[in-house]
Design an enzyme around this catalytic site. Structure first.
Site, PDB file in Angstrom:
ATOM      1  CB  SER A 121      -0.375   2.571  17.299  1.00 56.94           C
ATOM      2  OG  SER A 121       0.453   2.763  18.426  1.00 56.94           O
ATOM      3  CG  LEU A 177       3.726  -4.693  24.552  1.00 54.77           C
ATOM      4  CD1 LEU A 177       4.272  -4.196  23.230  1.00 54.77           C
ATOM      5  CD2 LEU A 177       4.385  -3.922  25.684  1.00 54.77           C
ATOM      6  CB  SER A 215       6.519  11.489  32.029  1.00 60.17           C
ATOM      7  OG  SER A 215       6.296  12.851  31.781  1.00 60.17           O
ATOM      8  CE1 TYR A 243       2.096   9.682  28.483  1.00 57.99           C
ATOM      9  CE2 TYR A 243       2.502  11.800  29.529  1.00 57.99           C
ATOM     10  CZ  TYR A 243       2.980  10.652  28.931  1.00 57.99           C
ATOM     11  OH  TYR A 243       4.338  10.461  28.791  1.00 57.99           O
ATOM     12  CE  LYS A 280       4.250   7.365  30.278  1.00 61.84           C
ATOM     13  NZ  LYS A 280       4.885   6.206  29.664  1.00 61.84           N
ATOM     14  CG  ASN A 297       9.979  19.105  28.211  1.00 63.98           C
ATOM     15  OD1 ASN A 297       9.955  18.868  29.421  1.00 63.98           O
ATOM     16  ND2 ASN A 297       8.971  19.665  27.588  1.00 63.98           N
ATOM     17  CG  ASN A 340       5.212  17.593  22.484  1.00 64.87           C
ATOM     18  OD1 ASN A 340       4.944  16.489  22.002  1.00 64.87           O
ATOM     19  ND2 ASN A 340       4.852  17.939  23.702  1.00 64.87           N
ATOM     20  N   GLY A 393      -3.588  23.656  31.565  1.00 64.28           N
ATOM     21  CA  GLY A 393      -2.818  22.563  32.163  1.00 64.28           C
ATOM     22  C   GLY A 393      -1.319  22.804  32.183  1.00 64.28           C
TER      23      GLY A 393
HETATM   24  P1  NAD Z   1       6.451   7.416  20.431  1.00 70.91           P
HETATM   25  O1  NAD Z   1       4.979   7.501  20.243  1.00 70.91           O
HETATM   26  O2  NAD Z   1       7.324   7.953  19.362  1.00 70.91           O
HETATM   27  O3  NAD Z   1       6.882   5.884  20.690  1.00 70.91           O
HETATM   28  C1  NAD Z   1       6.043   4.970  21.348  1.00 70.91           C
HETATM   29  C2  NAD Z   1       5.973   3.708  20.490  1.00 70.91           C
HETATM   30  O4  NAD Z   1       5.132   2.753  21.152  1.00 70.91           O
HETATM   31  C3  NAD Z   1       5.374   3.949  19.111  1.00 70.91           C
HETATM   32  O5  NAD Z   1       6.256   3.423  18.133  1.00 70.91           O
HETATM   33  C4  NAD Z   1       4.052   3.183  19.136  1.00 70.91           C
HETATM   34  O6  NAD Z   1       3.737   2.638  17.870  1.00 70.91           O
HETATM   35  C5  NAD Z   1       4.327   2.116  20.182  1.00 70.91           C
HETATM   36  N1  NAD Z   1       3.139   1.596  20.903  1.00 70.91           N
HETATM   37  C6  NAD Z   1       2.174   2.308  21.546  1.00 70.91           C
HETATM   38  N2  NAD Z   1       1.276   1.459  22.100  1.00 70.91           N
HETATM   39  C7  NAD Z   1       1.688   0.205  21.807  1.00 70.91           C
HETATM   40  C8  NAD Z   1       1.172  -1.095  22.091  1.00 70.91           C
HETATM   41  N3  NAD Z   1       0.044  -1.260  22.782  1.00 70.91           N
HETATM   42  N4  NAD Z   1       1.848  -2.179  21.629  1.00 70.91           N
HETATM   43  C9  NAD Z   1       2.994  -2.033  20.915  1.00 70.91           C
HETATM   44  N5  NAD Z   1       3.520  -0.814  20.620  1.00 70.91           N
HETATM   45  C10 NAD Z   1       2.876   0.265  21.052  1.00 70.91           C
HETATM   46  O7  NAD Z   1       6.782   8.091  21.837  1.00 70.91           O
HETATM   47  P2  NAD Z   1       8.182   8.528  22.458  1.00 70.91           P
HETATM   48  O8  NAD Z   1       8.251  10.003  22.453  1.00 70.91           O
HETATM   49  O9  NAD Z   1       9.276   7.742  21.839  1.00 70.91           O
HETATM   50  O10 NAD Z   1       7.946   8.086  23.966  1.00 70.91           O
HETATM   51  C11 NAD Z   1       8.356   6.808  24.446  1.00 70.91           C
HETATM   52  C12 NAD Z   1       7.878   6.646  25.876  1.00 70.91           C
HETATM   53  O11 NAD Z   1       8.408   7.715  26.668  1.00 70.91           O
HETATM   54  C13 NAD Z   1       6.358   6.725  26.063  1.00 70.91           C
HETATM   55  O12 NAD Z   1       5.980   5.777  27.039  1.00 70.91           O
HETATM   56  C14 NAD Z   1       6.123   8.127  26.549  1.00 70.91           C
HETATM   57  O13 NAD Z   1       4.962   8.219  27.352  1.00 70.91           O
HETATM   58  C15 NAD Z   1       7.371   8.376  27.377  1.00 70.91           C
HETATM   59  N6  NAD Z   1       7.704   9.811  27.503  1.00 70.91           N
HETATM   60  C16 NAD Z   1       7.844  10.573  26.380  1.00 70.91           C
HETATM   61  C17 NAD Z   1       8.121  11.932  26.510  1.00 70.91           C
HETATM   62  C18 NAD Z   1       8.230  12.826  25.282  1.00 70.91           C
HETATM   63  O14 NAD Z   1       8.146  14.046  25.441  1.00 70.91           O
HETATM   64  N7  NAD Z   1       8.445  12.281  24.072  1.00 70.91           N
HETATM   65  C19 NAD Z   1       8.293  12.520  27.780  1.00 70.91           C
HETATM   66  C20 NAD Z   1       8.180  11.702  28.900  1.00 70.91           C
HETATM   67  C21 NAD Z   1       7.884  10.335  28.742  1.00 70.91           C
HETATM   68  N1  UFG Z   2       4.591  25.591  23.720  1.00 70.40           N
HETATM   69  C1  UFG Z   2       4.258  26.699  22.982  1.00 70.40           C
HETATM   70  N2  UFG Z   2       3.754  26.510  21.728  1.00 70.40           N
HETATM   71  C2  UFG Z   2       3.566  25.272  21.191  1.00 70.40           C
HETATM   72  C3  UFG Z   2       3.906  24.139  21.958  1.00 70.40           C
HETATM   73  C4  UFG Z   2       4.407  24.332  23.233  1.00 70.40           C
HETATM   74  O1  UFG Z   2       4.418  27.834  23.430  1.00 70.40           O
HETATM   75  O2  UFG Z   2       3.089  25.180  20.048  1.00 70.40           O
HETATM   76  C5  UFG Z   2       5.183  25.785  25.061  1.00 70.40           C
HETATM   77  C6  UFG Z   2       4.371  25.174  26.190  1.00 70.40           C
HETATM   78  O3  UFG Z   2       3.388  26.087  26.631  1.00 70.40           O
HETATM   79  C7  UFG Z   2       5.462  24.875  27.220  1.00 70.40           C
HETATM   80  C8  UFG Z   2       6.684  24.537  26.353  1.00 70.40           C
HETATM   81  O4  UFG Z   2       6.419  25.107  25.080  1.00 70.40           O
HETATM   82  O5  UFG Z   2       5.745  26.042  27.963  1.00 70.40           O
HETATM   83  C9  UFG Z   2       6.916  23.059  26.199  1.00 70.40           C
HETATM   84  O6  UFG Z   2       5.715  22.447  25.734  1.00 70.40           O
HETATM   85  P1  UFG Z   2       5.699  20.950  25.148  1.00 70.40           P
HETATM   86  O7  UFG Z   2       4.298  20.679  24.711  1.00 70.40           O
HETATM   87  O8  UFG Z   2       6.783  20.755  24.172  1.00 70.40           O
HETATM   88  O9  UFG Z   2       6.085  20.048  26.433  1.00 70.40           O
HETATM   89  P2  UFG Z   2       5.387  19.944  27.862  1.00 70.40           P
HETATM   90  O10 UFG Z   2       6.406  20.372  28.875  1.00 70.40           O
HETATM   91  O11 UFG Z   2       4.077  20.596  27.880  1.00 70.40           O
HETATM   92  O12 UFG Z   2       5.112  18.381  27.966  1.00 70.40           O
HETATM   93  C10 UFG Z   2       6.063  17.384  27.555  1.00 70.40           C
HETATM   94  C11 UFG Z   2       5.306  16.136  27.101  1.00 70.40           C
HETATM   95  C12 UFG Z   2       4.565  15.532  28.266  1.00 70.40           C
HETATM   96  C13 UFG Z   2       5.530  15.254  29.372  1.00 70.40           C
HETATM   97  C14 UFG Z   2       6.269  16.523  29.752  1.00 70.40           C
HETATM   98  C15 UFG Z   2       7.317  16.237  30.794  1.00 70.40           C
HETATM   99  O13 UFG Z   2       4.379  16.463  26.078  1.00 70.40           O
HETATM  100  O14 UFG Z   2       4.006  14.316  27.879  1.00 70.40           O
HETATM  101  O15 UFG Z   2       6.914  17.076  28.600  1.00 70.40           O
HETATM  102  O16 UFG Z   2       8.167  15.229  30.364  1.00 70.40           O
HETATM  103  F1  UFG Z   2       4.847  14.796  30.441  1.00 70.40           F
END
Ligand code: NAD
Ligand code: UFG
Length: 338
Positions: free
Chosen positions: A35, A60, A125, A149, A153, A179, A199, A294
């Protein structure tokens, strides 16, 4: 050879972890519904490791389909990345987030119990800390969430705390990621967001490649070094390696463990922007915009617990992270879409 089921293994963090697992002689089985990922990831994993892991395209949330995998495969541990992760989308579509993230996880734990699989690593997270009272953030800080979201978690963490309390055989690691940015050094794997990135890092690299006009910096009036938001950016390969390290801990029947995975350093948006300009070797336009709803001012981890208990220590610097993100973006201007 231990066999690890990696849910969401085609995604950004999952795919980098799969490579590290294969390089550390684990047998990997991926389940992902694609997805938010592409099948091309399998080819890239093969190019890097010379091995293609077994892949099930399964949601899943579909209990029967997931059960077929447990019937088919002997599994020693599960690393559970699968989930939806966009904060803004979760505010707009809360039910979609509760359904996808909670039902998938409940199905998974239920089947792990049924098939006697007792080791689980869960992707939590830093969002579970909300706006912390101070920094650095320790694992024993109060937990507050502010969006659907984040609530998924925290709910899953609570479910695992309740479950492990009464299942002494069951081991779970809650890994609270800060991050993740960066990409595999080969330039073959990286973050591939759909549409306009939410992000910071994918947004900056898309400006650098010419897909977007300028970076919008969300607020320069925070109480930080230069007024812009501060975060603990960690190289995705360092983060991936944390999962390999924690498996050994689980295999000692550790019960429930919780670790922050970050670097312990905070960098502002403008510091990341400057590091990215160094990596690219040219100027990247930006404009100061109002704060994003937020957002918090500052968030960075204390990671001593993970260092002491599982030997985790991030190796890559911010400049390394920017170099690798840029290398990935430059070599794959359209991500995995070719
Ligand atoms: P991502 O979206 O790249 O990877 C998640 C994967 O899960 C995707 O490949 C998607 O296709 C799959 N997926 C989603 N729902 C599913 C389902 N119901 N069944 C099977 N597959 C499914 O995200 P990511 O950045 O690799 O993040 C991985 C995990 O880490 C997530 O749980 C996310 O919440 C957590 N996380 C990510 C960040 C971040 O900034 N990337 C920060 C903190 C926590
Ligand atoms: N930011 C900008 N411009 C942008 C995007 C982000 O200035 O276009 C700033 C944000 O305001 C923040 C910093 O860059 O100060 C980081 O922002 P991100 O969106 O990259 O990351 P966040 O810390 O907001 O959130 C990320 C994930 C969340 C996770 C969190 C902690 O998106 O899911 O890290 O792991 F919960």
């Amino acid at each position: 050879m231990k066999r690890i089921l990696v849910t969401g293994g085609m995604g950004y963090i999952g795919s980098h972890t799969v490579v590290d697992l294969i390089e550390n002689n684990y047998e990997v089985i991926i389940v992902d519904n694609l997805s938010n990922s592409s099948k091309e990831v399998l080819n890239r994993i093969n190019k890097i490791t010379n091995h293609t892991p077994k892949f099930y395209e399964v949601d899943l949330c579909n209990y029967n389909d997931l059960e077929n995998i447990f019937k088919e495969e002997k599994i020693d541990a599960v690393i559970h990345f699968a989930g939806l992760k966009a904060v803004g989308e979760s505010v707009a579509k809360p039910l979609m987030y509760y359904q996808n993230n909670l039902i998938s996880t409940l199905n998974l734990i239920d089947l792990m119990e049924k098939y006697d699989v007792n080791n689980l690593v869960f992707s939590s997270s830093a969002t579970v800390y909300g706006d912390p009272v101070s920094v650095p953030i320790y694992e024993n800080f109060d937990l507050h969430v502010t969006n659907p979201y984040g609530r998924t978690k925290l709910m899953i963490e609570d479910i695992l705390r309740d479950y492990t309390n009464v299942h002494p055989k069951f081991n779970a690691a809650l890994l609270r990621y800060f991050n993740p940015i960066g990409a595999h050094k080969s330039g073959l794997m990286g973050e591939d967001p759909n549409g306009i990135p939410n992000n910071l890092m994918p947004y900056i690299t898309q400006v650098a490649i010419g897909k977007r006009e300028f970076l919008g910096v969300f607020g320069n009036d925070y109480n930080t070094v230069d007024g812009t938001g501060v975060r603990d950016y960690i190289h995705v390969c360092d983060l991936a390696h944390g999962h390999v390290l924690v498996l050994d801990k689980l295999f000692t029947n550790s019960g429930l463990v919780t670790y922050n995975l970050g670097t312990g350093n905070g960098y502002s948006v403008l510091q990341v922007h400057a590091a990215m300009e160094r990596a690219c070797g040219f100027k990247i336009p930006y404009k100061i915009l109002p704060r994003r709803d937020g957002d918090i001012a500052t968030c960075y981890a204390n990671c001593d617990k993970a260092e002491k208990e599982i030997g985790f220590k991030a190796q890559y610097t911010l400049d390394d992270m920017c170099r690798d993100s840029w290398n990935w973006q430059k070599n794959n201007p359209n991500g995995y879409k070719g």
